[in-house]
Design a protein around this motif. Structure first.
Motif, PDB file in Angstrom:
ATOM      1  N   UNK A  27       0.801  -1.088   0.025  1.00 48.21           N
ATOM      2  CA  UNK A  27      -0.016   0.004  -0.188  1.00 48.21           C
ATOM      3  C   UNK A  27       1.027   1.414  -0.121  1.00 48.21           C
ATOM      4  N   UNK A  28       1.915   1.269   0.908  1.00 48.41           N
ATOM      5  CA  UNK A  28       2.790   2.304   1.002  1.00 48.41           C
ATOM      6  C   UNK A  28       3.532   2.535  -0.430  1.00 48.41           C
ATOM      7  N   UNK A  29       4.024   1.543  -1.154  1.00 50.90           N
ATOM      8  CA  UNK A  29       4.937   1.911  -2.189  1.00 50.90           C
ATOM      9  C   UNK A  29       3.780   2.462  -3.412  1.00 50.90           C
ATOM     10  N   UNK A  30       2.600   1.809  -3.346  1.00 54.58           N
ATOM     11  CA  UNK A  30       1.525   2.229  -4.350  1.00 54.58           C
ATOM     12  C   UNK A  30       1.072   3.643  -4.009  1.00 54.58           C
ATOM     13  N   UNK A  31       1.378   4.247  -2.964  1.00 50.29           N
ATOM     14  CA  UNK A  31       0.921   5.776  -2.795  1.00 50.29           C
ATOM     15  C   UNK A  31       2.100   6.451  -3.390  1.00 50.29           C
ATOM     16  N   UNK A  32       3.291   5.930  -3.407  1.00 53.68           N
ATOM     17  CA  UNK A  32       4.523   6.595  -4.016  1.00 53.68           C
ATOM     18  C   UNK A  32       4.405   6.449  -5.648  1.00 53.68           C
ATOM     19  N   UNK A  33       4.271   5.327  -5.731  1.00 53.06           N
ATOM     20  CA  UNK A  33       4.271   4.766  -7.317  1.00 53.06           C
ATOM     21  C   UNK A  33       2.946   4.069  -7.698  1.00 53.06           C
ATOM     22  N   UNK A  38       2.931  -5.661  -9.181  1.00 56.82           N
ATOM     23  CA  UNK A  38       3.298  -6.631  -8.101  1.00 56.82           C
ATOM     24  C   UNK A  38       4.480  -7.054  -8.168  1.00 56.82           C
ATOM     25  N   UNK A  39       5.103  -7.219  -9.391  1.00 58.44           N
ATOM     26  CA  UNK A  39       6.693  -7.649  -9.632  1.00 58.44           C
ATOM     27  C   UNK A  39       7.405  -6.540  -9.133  1.00 58.44           C
ATOM     28  N   UNK A  40       7.066  -5.185  -9.439  1.00 60.70           N
ATOM     29  CA  UNK A  40       7.853  -3.909  -8.989  1.00 60.70           C
ATOM     30  C   UNK A  40       7.850  -4.074  -7.530  1.00 60.70           C
ATOM     31  N   UNK A  41       6.823  -4.234  -6.840  1.00 62.74           N
ATOM     32  CA  UNK A  41       6.596  -4.304  -5.424  1.00 62.74           C
ATOM     33  C   UNK A  41       7.619  -5.238  -4.747  1.00 62.74           C
ATOM     34  N   UNK A  42       7.476  -6.348  -5.300  1.00 64.18           N
ATOM     35  CA  UNK A  42       8.606  -7.348  -4.837  1.00 64.18           C
ATOM     36  C   UNK A  42      10.051  -7.124  -5.010  1.00 64.18           C
ATOM     37  N   UNK A  43      10.304  -6.469  -6.197  1.00 65.50           N
ATOM     38  CA  UNK A  43      11.725  -6.062  -6.308  1.00 65.50           C
ATOM     39  C   UNK A  43      12.068  -5.057  -5.348  1.00 65.50           C
ATOM     40  N   UNK A  44      11.075  -3.879  -5.199  1.00 62.03           N
ATOM     41  CA  UNK A  44      11.525  -2.946  -4.207  1.00 62.03           C
ATOM     42  C   UNK A  44      11.676  -3.334  -2.902  1.00 62.03           C
ATOM     43  N   UNK A  45      10.810  -4.254  -2.382  1.00 59.02           N
ATOM     44  CA  UNK A  45      10.915  -4.937  -0.968  1.00 59.02           C
ATOM     45  C   UNK A  45      12.084  -5.680  -0.813  1.00 59.02           C
ATOM     46  N   UNK A  46      12.603  -6.387  -1.937  1.00 60.48           N
ATOM     47  CA  UNK A  46      13.736  -7.216  -1.662  1.00 60.48           C
ATOM     48  C   UNK A  46      15.065  -6.524  -2.016  1.00 60.48           C
ATOM     49  N   UNK A  47      14.971  -5.337  -2.277  1.00 60.38           N
ATOM     50  CA  UNK A  47      16.321  -4.267  -3.008  1.00 60.38           C
ATOM     51  C   UNK A  47      16.790  -3.607  -1.786  1.00 60.38           C
ATOM     52  N   UNK A  48      18.197  -3.342  -1.779  1.00 57.25           N
ATOM     53  CA  UNK A  48      18.868  -2.686  -0.759  1.00 57.25           C
ATOM     54  C   UNK A  48      18.234  -1.364  -0.599  1.00 57.25           C
ATOM     55  N   UNK A  49      17.793  -1.133   0.687  1.00 55.85           N
ATOM     56  CA  UNK A  49      17.220   0.125   0.815  1.00 55.85           C
ATOM     57  C   UNK A  49      15.739   0.160   0.881  1.00 55.85           C
ATOM     58  N   UNK A  50      15.136  -0.895  -0.064  1.00 57.45           N
ATOM     59  CA  UNK A  50      13.690  -0.974  -0.170  1.00 57.45           C
ATOM     60  C   UNK A  50      12.859   0.297  -0.371  1.00 57.45           C
TER      61      UNK A  50
END
Length: 88
Positions: A27-33, A38-50
């Motif tokens: 939900x928080x990621x979708x507020x910003x983007x 769903x793939x973008x969200x998983x990638x963001x959550x797994x990336x360094x800094x997320x």
């Protein structure tokens, strides 16, 4: 037997908390983007800094006013101070 039941309940509760945290992060990621898949969200959550890196990028490059930038930098500084205290 009782121990096994309690452990199963604990594991179920733990999995529920993890699922709730993933939903909250999405939900928080979708507020910003809003266009994030769903793939973008998983990638963001797994990336360094997320999520934090995404928020920082959105705030610092989004043309927001200086007050928001200053507040963000202050919060990040305090967070880093707390993390340093916990490590020591």
């Amino acid at each position: 037997r009782k121990f096994m039941e309690v452990m199963k309940d604990y594991q179920a509760a733990q999995q529920q908390v993890k699922a709730d945290l993933r939903k909250k992060a999405a939900r928080q990621i979708r507020i910003v983007r809003p266009d994030a898949t769903d793939e973008d969200i998983v990638q963001i959550m797994q990336s360094e800094g997320g999520r934090h890196a995404l928020y920082e990028q959105a705030i610092l490059s989004g043309g927001l006013n200086d007050r928001i930038k200053t507040t963000y930098e202050t919060v990040v500084g305090k967070y880093n101070d707390v993390m340093n205290l916990e490590r020591s």
